[in-house]
Design a protein around this motif. Structure first.
Motif, PDB file in Angstrom:
ATOM      1  N   PRO A 233       0.823  -1.223   0.000  1.00 39.44           N
ATOM      2  CA  PRO A 233       0.000   0.000   0.000  1.00 39.44           C
ATOM      3  C   PRO A 233       0.853   1.268   0.000  1.00 39.44           C
ATOM      4  CG  PRO A 233      -0.890  -1.597   1.559  1.00 39.44           C
ATOM      5  CD  PRO A 233       0.409  -2.159   1.075  1.00 39.44           C
ATOM      6  N   GLU A 234       2.011   1.184   0.680  1.00 37.28           N
ATOM      7  CA  GLU A 234       2.912   2.352   0.690  1.00 37.28           C
ATOM      8  C   GLU A 234       3.459   2.638  -0.698  1.00 37.28           C
ATOM      9  OE1 GLU A 234       3.105  -0.187   2.848  1.00 37.28           O
ATOM     10  OE2 GLU A 234       2.350   0.853   4.633  1.00 37.28           O
ATOM     11  N   ASP A 235       3.747   1.581  -1.471  1.00 33.58           N
ATOM     12  CA  ASP A 235       4.232   1.766  -2.843  1.00 33.58           C
ATOM     13  C   ASP A 235       3.180   2.478  -3.687  1.00 33.58           C
ATOM     14  OD1 ASP A 235       6.660   0.499  -2.361  1.00 33.58           O
ATOM     15  OD2 ASP A 235       5.859  -1.482  -2.878  1.00 33.58           O
ATOM     16  N   PHE A 236       1.928   2.045  -3.545  1.00 29.66           N
ATOM     17  CA  PHE A 236       0.856   2.684  -4.311  1.00 29.66           C
ATOM     18  C   PHE A 236       0.703   4.156  -3.911  1.00 29.66           C
ATOM     19  CE2 PHE A 236      -0.644  -1.770  -4.832  1.00 29.66           C
ATOM     20  CZ  PHE A 236      -0.719  -1.786  -6.219  1.00 29.66           C
ATOM     21  N   ALA A 237       0.840   4.432  -2.609  1.00 30.11           N
ATOM     22  CA  ALA A 237       0.719   5.817  -2.141  1.00 30.11           C
ATOM     23  C   ALA A 237       1.846   6.679  -2.700  1.00 30.11           C
ATOM     24  CB  ALA A 237       0.746   5.850  -0.605  1.00 30.11           C
ATOM     25  N   ARG A 238       3.059   6.102  -2.745  1.00 24.67           N
ATOM     26  CA  ARG A 238       4.194   6.870  -3.283  1.00 24.67           C
ATOM     27  C   ARG A 238       4.032   7.117  -4.784  1.00 24.67           C
ATOM     28  NH1 ARG A 238       7.435   3.791   0.187  1.00 24.67           N
ATOM     29  NH2 ARG A 238       8.224   2.486  -1.516  1.00 24.67           N
ATOM     30  N   ALA A 239       3.572   6.092  -5.488  1.00 25.93           N
ATOM     31  CA  ALA A 239       3.361   6.247  -6.932  1.00 25.93           C
ATOM     32  C   ALA A 239       2.308   7.321  -7.199  1.00 25.93           C
ATOM     33  CB  ALA A 239       2.935   4.917  -7.550  1.00 25.93           C
ATOM     34  N   GLN A 240       1.240   7.301  -6.390  1.00 26.76           N
ATOM     35  CA  GLN A 240       0.200   8.323  -6.535  1.00 26.76           C
ATOM     36  C   GLN A 240       0.770   9.711  -6.274  1.00 26.76           C
ATOM     37  OE1 GLN A 240      -2.937   8.282  -3.597  1.00 26.76           O
ATOM     38  NE2 GLN A 240      -4.450   9.065  -5.042  1.00 26.76           N
ATOM     39  N   LYS A 241       1.666   9.804  -5.280  1.00 32.11           N
ATOM     40  CA  LYS A 241       2.292  11.093  -4.955  1.00 32.11           C
ATOM     41  C   LYS A 241       3.095  11.611  -6.148  1.00 32.11           C
ATOM     42  CE  LYS A 241       6.122  11.216  -2.613  1.00 32.11           C
ATOM     43  NZ  LYS A 241       7.160  11.142  -1.557  1.00 32.11           N
ATOM     44  N   TYR A 242       3.872  10.721  -6.784  1.00 33.69           N
ATOM     45  CA  TYR A 242       4.661  11.148  -7.941  1.00 33.69           C
ATOM     46  C   TYR A 242       3.761  11.627  -9.087  1.00 33.69           C
ATOM     47  CZ  TYR A 242       8.868   9.133  -5.808  1.00 33.69           C
ATOM     48  OH  TYR A 242       9.920   8.859  -4.977  1.00 33.69           O
ATOM     49  N   CYS A 243       2.639  10.943  -9.286  1.00 33.34           N
ATOM     50  CA  CYS A 243       1.716  11.361 -10.343  1.00 33.34           C
ATOM     51  C   CYS A 243       1.098  12.725 -10.030  1.00 33.34           C
ATOM     52  CB  CYS A 243       0.616  10.311 -10.532  1.00 33.34           C
ATOM     53  SG  CYS A 243       1.210   8.758 -11.240  1.00 33.34           S
ATOM     54  N   LYS A 244       0.787  12.958  -8.745  1.00 27.92           N
ATOM     55  CA  LYS A 244       0.267  14.269  -8.334  1.00 27.92           C
ATOM     56  C   LYS A 244       1.310  15.348  -8.580  1.00 27.92           C
ATOM     57  CE  LYS A 244      -3.807  13.369  -6.219  1.00 27.92           C
ATOM     58  NZ  LYS A 244      -5.078  14.058  -6.478  1.00 27.92           N
ATOM     59  N   TYR A 245       2.579  15.043  -8.225  1.00 29.06           N
ATOM     60  CA  TYR A 245       3.668  16.001  -8.442  1.00 29.06           C
ATOM     61  C   TYR A 245       3.765  16.339  -9.930  1.00 29.06           C
ATOM     62  CZ  TYR A 245       5.647  15.429  -3.722  1.00 29.06           C
ATOM     63  OH  TYR A 245       5.864  15.438  -2.370  1.00 29.06           O
ATOM     64  N   ALA A 246       3.642  15.308 -10.769  1.00 31.13           N
ATOM     65  CA  ALA A 246       3.735  15.532 -12.212  1.00 31.13           C
ATOM     66  C   ALA A 246       2.601  16.434 -12.695  1.00 31.13           C
ATOM     67  CB  ALA A 246       3.697  14.190 -12.955  1.00 31.13           C
ATOM     68  N   GLY A 247       1.393  16.176 -12.188  1.00 35.90           N
ATOM     69  CA  GLY A 247       0.250  17.005 -12.575  1.00 35.90           C
ATOM     70  C   GLY A 247       0.431  18.453 -12.166  1.00 35.90           C
ATOM     71  N   SER A 248       0.967  18.650 -10.965  1.00 35.65           N
ATOM     72  CA  SER A 248       1.208  20.015 -10.490  1.00 35.65           C
ATOM     73  C   SER A 248       2.267  20.701 -11.344  1.00 35.65           C
ATOM     74  CB  SER A 248       1.647  19.984  -9.023  1.00 35.65           C
ATOM     75  OG  SER A 248       1.863  21.280  -8.533  1.00 35.65           O
ATOM     76  N   ALA A 249       3.316  19.960 -11.709  1.00 37.71           N
ATOM     77  CA  ALA A 249       4.381  20.534 -12.540  1.00 37.71           C
ATOM     78  C   ALA A 249       3.837  20.984 -13.892  1.00 37.71           C
ATOM     79  CB  ALA A 249       5.502  19.516 -12.734  1.00 37.71           C
TER      80      ALA A 249
END
Length: 274
Positions: A233-249
Motif C-alpha cells: 500500500p505504501e508503494d501505491f501511495a508513493r506512486a500516486q504522490k509522484y503522479c500528483k507532483y507531475a500534474g502540479s508541474a
C-alpha cells in the motif's frame, strides 16, 4: 481575493518568521495557495517559539484569523483540502523559483530579482516542512539557495563580481540573515531560460539542477512485465504522490519535472523499487 485583516506589529521573538510572512503577503494575489501555506508555517513556528506572552498570543490569534479567512476564500481548492496536492504545488513552485535563479546565476546575470528568487526559494522550502520532513535534496537546495542569495548580495554590495555557479561554498558556513535579500519584487513572470547551459555543478556531492533548460532525464529502463512485482500500500501511495507532483508541474508547464516524476512512478510500479 478579498483583502485580509492587518496583523499587529511583529513581536521581536518572531523575527525568524518575518520573511515567510512577507512572502505570504507578496503571494496573496499571485498564488493564494502559497500565501496560505507560508502563513501556516509561520503560525506553527510561532506557536513553538512563544505562545504564552500576551503580545505573541495576540499576534498568533490574528494570524489564525487570516488563515481561516484564506481557507474560506480558497473553498474546495484541492491544494488546501488534500495535503499531497498542496505539497506538490509548493514544492514545484519552490523548484521553479530556484531554477529561474540558478539559470540567471549560471549565465552570469546577477541582479536583485535573482537574489530574491534564490532567497524566496529557500523560504518556501522551509514552508514545505508543514507537510513533514524534507528530502535530502530539498535540504541541500535550501542551504545552497540561501548561501547564494547572501553571497551574491554581499558581492554586489561591495562592488565585487560574483562567481557564477556552485563554487566556493563551505559546508560549515552559516548563512547570515540578509535583510535586503528579500526586498526586491519577485520576477513576474521569469524570463525564458538561456539556451546556453553550463555543465551541472555539484554541491557537497549532490547534483544541483542546471535549470529549466536542462533536458529531461533519460527514461529508466524497466522490465517489460510487472506481473511478478508485489506492491505494498505504501508503494501505491508513493506512486500516486509522484503522479500528483507531475500534474502540479504541468500546471506550470514544467515538462522536465513532470517527466521525472512520471518516470519515478513508472519505475516504482514496474520494479517495486525507487
Amino acid at each position: 481575493m478579498a483583502a485580509l485583516a492587518q496583523l499587529p506589529p511583529l513581536p521581536p521573538q518572531f523575527k525568524s518568521i518575518q520573511h515567510h510572512l512577507r512572502t505570504a503577503q507578496e503571494h496573496d494575489k499571485r498564488d493564494p495557495v502559497v500565501a496560505y501555506y507560508c502563513r501556516l508555517y509561520a503560525m506553527q513556528t510561532g506557536m513553538k517559539i512563544d505562545s504564552k506572552t500576551p503580545e505573541c498570543r495576540k499576534f498568533l490569534s490574528k494570524l489564525m484569523d487570516q488563515l481561516e479567512a484564506l481557507k474560506k476564500q480558497l473553498g474546495d481548492n484541492e491544494a488546501i483540502t488534500q495535503e499531497i496536492v498542496g505539497s506538490a504545488h509548493l514544492e514545484n513552485y519552490a523548484l521553479k523559483m530556484f531554477l529561474y535563479a540558478d539559470n540567471e546565476d549560471r549565465a552570469g546575470r546577477f541582479h536583485k530579482n535573482m537574489i530574491k528568487s534564490f532567497y524566496t526559494a529557500s523560504l518556501l522550502i522551509d514552508v514545505i516542512t508543514v507537510f513533514g520532513e524534507l528530502t535530502d535534496e530539498n535540504v541541500k537546495h535550501r542551504k545552497y539557495a540561501r548561501w547564494k542569495a547572501t553571497y551574491i548580495h554581499n558581492c554586489l554590495k561591495n562592488g565585487e563580481t560574483p562567481q557564477a555557479g556552485p563554487v566556493g561554498i563551505e559546508e560549515d558556513n552559516d548563512v547570515e540573515d540578509t535583510e535586503d535579500a528579500g526586498a526586491a519584487p519577485l520576477p513576474t513572470p521569469p524570463p525564458p531560460a538561456s539556451s546556453s547551459a553550463s555543465d551541472p555543478g555539484s554541491f557537497s556531492g549532490v547534483q544541483i539542477p542546471p535549470g529549466a533548460h536542462a533536458p529531461a532525464n533519460t527514461p529508466a529502463e524497466v522490465p517489460p512485465s510487472a506481473a511478478d512485482v508485489r506492491l505494498t500500500p505504501e508503494d501505491f501511495a508513493r506512486a500516486q504522490k509522484y503522479c500528483k507532483y507531475a500534474g502540479s508541474a504541468l500546471q506550470y508547464e514544467d515538462v522536465s519535472t513532470a517527466v521525472q516524476n512520471l518516470q519515478k512512478a513508472l519505475k516504482l510500479l514496474t520494479t517495486g523499487r525507487e
